[in-house]
Design a protein around this motif. Sequence first.
Motif, PDB file in Angstrom:
ATOM      1  N   ALA A   1       0.831  -1.206   0.000  1.00 22.31           N
ATOM      2  CA  ALA A   1       0.000   0.000   0.000  1.00 22.31           C
ATOM      3  C   ALA A   1       0.866   1.257   0.000  1.00 22.31           C
ATOM      4  N   ARG A   2       1.956   1.233   0.774  1.00 17.66           N
ATOM      5  CA  ARG A   2       2.874   2.391   0.787  1.00 17.66           C
ATOM      6  C   ARG A   2       3.491   2.604  -0.589  1.00 17.66           C
ATOM      7  N   ASP A   3       3.899   1.512  -1.224  1.00 20.48           N
ATOM      8  CA  ASP A   3       4.488   1.626  -2.562  1.00 20.48           C
ATOM      9  C   ASP A   3       3.485   2.217  -3.549  1.00 20.48           C
ATOM     10  N   HIS A   4       2.254   1.767  -3.452  1.00 19.17           N
ATOM     11  CA  HIS A   4       1.222   2.278  -4.354  1.00 19.17           C
ATOM     12  C   HIS A   4       0.944   3.759  -4.081  1.00 19.17           C
ATOM     13  N   ALA A   5       0.839   4.138  -2.797  1.00 16.08           N
ATOM     14  CA  ALA A   5       0.595   5.539  -2.432  1.00 16.08           C
ATOM     15  C   ALA A   5       1.740   6.425  -2.899  1.00 16.08           C
ATOM     16  N   THR A   6       2.968   5.931  -2.766  1.00 18.36           N
ATOM     17  CA  THR A   6       4.130   6.695  -3.229  1.00 18.36           C
ATOM     18  C   THR A   6       4.065   6.905  -4.733  1.00 18.36           C
ATOM     19  N   ALA A   7       3.659   5.882  -5.470  1.00 17.99           N
ATOM     20  CA  ALA A   7       3.543   5.999  -6.926  1.00 17.99           C
ATOM     21  C   ALA A   7       2.463   7.007  -7.303  1.00 17.99           C
ATOM     22  N   VAL A   8       1.367   7.028  -6.532  1.00 15.47           N
ATOM     23  CA  VAL A   8       0.299   7.991  -6.804  1.00 15.47           C
ATOM     24  C   VAL A   8       0.806   9.414  -6.544  1.00 15.47           C
ATOM     25  N   LEU A   9       1.498   9.605  -5.425  1.00 13.95           N
ATOM     26  CA  LEU A   9       2.017  10.936  -5.098  1.00 13.95           C
ATOM     27  C   LEU A   9       3.058  11.401  -6.129  1.00 13.95           C
ATOM     28  N   ASP A  10       3.886  10.474  -6.590  1.00 15.31           N
ATOM     29  CA  ASP A  10       4.895  10.829  -7.588  1.00 15.31           C
ATOM     30  C   ASP A  10       4.265  11.239  -8.916  1.00 15.31           C
ATOM     31  N   ALA A  11       3.045  10.787  -9.186  1.00 16.00           N
ATOM     32  CA  ALA A  11       2.385  11.104 -10.444  1.00 16.00           C
ATOM     33  C   ALA A  11       1.675  12.459 -10.402  1.00 16.00           C
ATOM     34  N   LEU A  12       1.572  13.081  -9.215  1.00 18.69           N
ATOM     35  CA  LEU A  12       0.897  14.376  -9.099  1.00 18.69           C
ATOM     36  C   LEU A  12       1.764  15.495  -9.681  1.00 18.69           C
ATOM     37  N   THR A  13       1.098  16.523 -10.181  1.00 19.59           N
ATOM     38  CA  THR A  13       1.813  17.704 -10.669  1.00 19.59           C
ATOM     39  C   THR A  13       2.289  18.516  -9.456  1.00 19.59           C
ATOM     40  N   PRO A  14       3.253  19.407  -9.641  1.00 15.94           N
ATOM     41  CA  PRO A  14       3.699  20.250  -8.522  1.00 15.94           C
ATOM     42  C   PRO A  14       2.559  21.065  -7.908  1.00 15.94           C
ATOM     43  N   GLU A  15       1.634  21.533  -8.732  1.00 15.61           N
ATOM     44  CA  GLU A  15       0.491  22.294  -8.211  1.00 15.61           C
ATOM     45  C   GLU A  15      -0.399  21.409  -7.332  1.00 15.61           C
ATOM     46  N   GLN A  16      -0.623  20.173  -7.753  1.00 11.89           N
ATOM     47  CA  GLN A  16      -1.438  19.254  -6.972  1.00 11.89           C
ATOM     48  C   GLN A  16      -0.768  18.927  -5.639  1.00 11.89           C
ATOM     49  N   VAL A  17       0.549  18.767  -5.651  1.00 13.27           N
ATOM     50  CA  VAL A  17       1.285  18.492  -4.416  1.00 13.27           C
ATOM     51  C   VAL A  17       1.166  19.689  -3.480  1.00 13.27           C
ATOM     52  N   ALA A  18       1.283  20.918  -4.031  1.00 13.83           N
ATOM     53  CA  ALA A  18       1.164  22.127  -3.215  1.00 13.83           C
ATOM     54  C   ALA A  18      -0.232  22.235  -2.610  1.00 13.83           C
ATOM     55  N   ASP A  19      -1.290  21.925  -3.405  1.00 14.95           N
ATOM     56  CA  ASP A  19      -2.655  21.967  -2.894  1.00 14.95           C
ATOM     57  C   ASP A  19      -2.852  20.926  -1.796  1.00 14.95           C
ATOM     58  N   LEU A  20      -2.276  19.757  -1.979  1.00 19.30           N
ATOM     59  CA  LEU A  20      -2.381  18.706  -0.987  1.00 19.30           C
ATOM     60  C   LEU A  20      -1.668  19.105   0.304  1.00 19.30           C
ATOM     61  N   ALA A  21      -0.465  19.675   0.164  1.00 19.25           N
ATOM     62  CA  ALA A  21       0.325  20.065   1.332  1.00 19.25           C
ATOM     63  C   ALA A  21      -0.330  21.204   2.105  1.00 19.25           C
ATOM     64  N   SER A  22      -1.024  22.122   1.404  1.00 18.86           N
ATOM     65  CA  SER A  22      -1.642  23.260   2.080  1.00 18.86           C
ATOM     66  C   SER A  22      -3.028  22.938   2.628  1.00 18.86           C
ATOM     67  N   GLY A  23      -3.586  21.771   2.286  1.00 19.58           N
ATOM     68  CA  GLY A  23      -4.911  21.405   2.781  1.00 19.58           C
ATOM     69  C   GLY A  23      -6.032  21.789   1.837  1.00 19.58           C
ATOM     70  N   ARG A  24      -5.698  22.340   0.667  1.00 23.17           N
ATOM     71  CA  ARG A  24      -6.733  22.711  -0.298  1.00 23.17           C
ATOM     72  C   ARG A  24      -7.209  21.503  -1.113  1.00 23.17           C
ATOM     73  N   ALA A  25      -6.540  20.382  -0.957  1.00 23.29           N
ATOM     74  CA  ALA A  25      -6.908  19.141  -1.646  1.00 23.29           C
ATOM     75  C   ALA A  25      -6.689  17.987  -0.678  1.00 23.29           C
ATOM     76  N   ARG A  26      -7.264  16.875  -0.981  1.00 27.72           N
ATOM     77  CA  ARG A  26      -7.051  15.708  -0.132  1.00 27.72           C
ATOM     78  C   ARG A  26      -7.035  14.441  -0.983  1.00 27.72           C
ATOM     79  N   LEU A  27      -6.379  13.439  -0.449  1.00 31.52           N
ATOM     80  CA  LEU A  27      -6.379  12.125  -1.085  1.00 31.52           C
ATOM     81  C   LEU A  27      -7.586  11.360  -0.566  1.00 31.52           C
ATOM     82  N   VAL A  28      -8.220  10.635  -1.436  1.00 31.35           N
ATOM     83  CA  VAL A  28      -9.426   9.885  -1.073  1.00 31.35           C
ATOM     84  C   VAL A  28      -9.209   8.416  -1.421  1.00 31.35           C
ATOM     85  N   PHE A  29      -9.581   7.558  -0.458  1.00 35.08           N
ATOM     86  CA  PHE A  29      -9.536   6.124  -0.709  1.00 35.08           C
ATOM     87  C   PHE A  29     -10.838   5.722  -1.383  1.00 35.08           C
ATOM     88  N   ARG A  30     -10.712   5.111  -2.550  1.00 34.36           N
ATOM     89  CA  ARG A  30     -11.892   4.642  -3.272  1.00 34.36           C
ATOM     90  C   ARG A  30     -11.577   3.250  -3.813  1.00 34.36           C
TER      91      ARG A  30
END
Length: 136
Positions: A8-37
Amino acid sequence: MTDHLDAARDHATAVLDALTPEQVADLASGRARLVFRPEPVERRRRPAAPEPAARSSDVAGAVETINQLSDPAEVEAYLRRHDAVFTVPLLKAIAQSLGPTVRTTGRNKTELRRDIVAGTAGYRARSAAMSGGAWS
């Protein structure tokens, strides 16, 4: 559990690595969130149970008996007496062995019994009635 957690950690890391810099910034600031589906599970159909093969001795015996019966009611009674033994595949094999006057397109026991009766003693009775007894 540890294997699943590592996967699961490996998969989550791969998902995070695929995000754009803007998406990472939104996630880090709390303007976005990761959702388990969970992914929808593909429903698998059970493989069809193999139909028992019709034994040639059963087919030959039934064909011989049916050909000796002269009344459609007798053929119907014979088929009903052996209902537990005469499965759909066996009835289809019997119908096919009885010859071209018997339809083999029935999808269930009722339809196959009807076709066997109509194509054997029923056929002979209709033919005799139409010829005025000339064949007897």
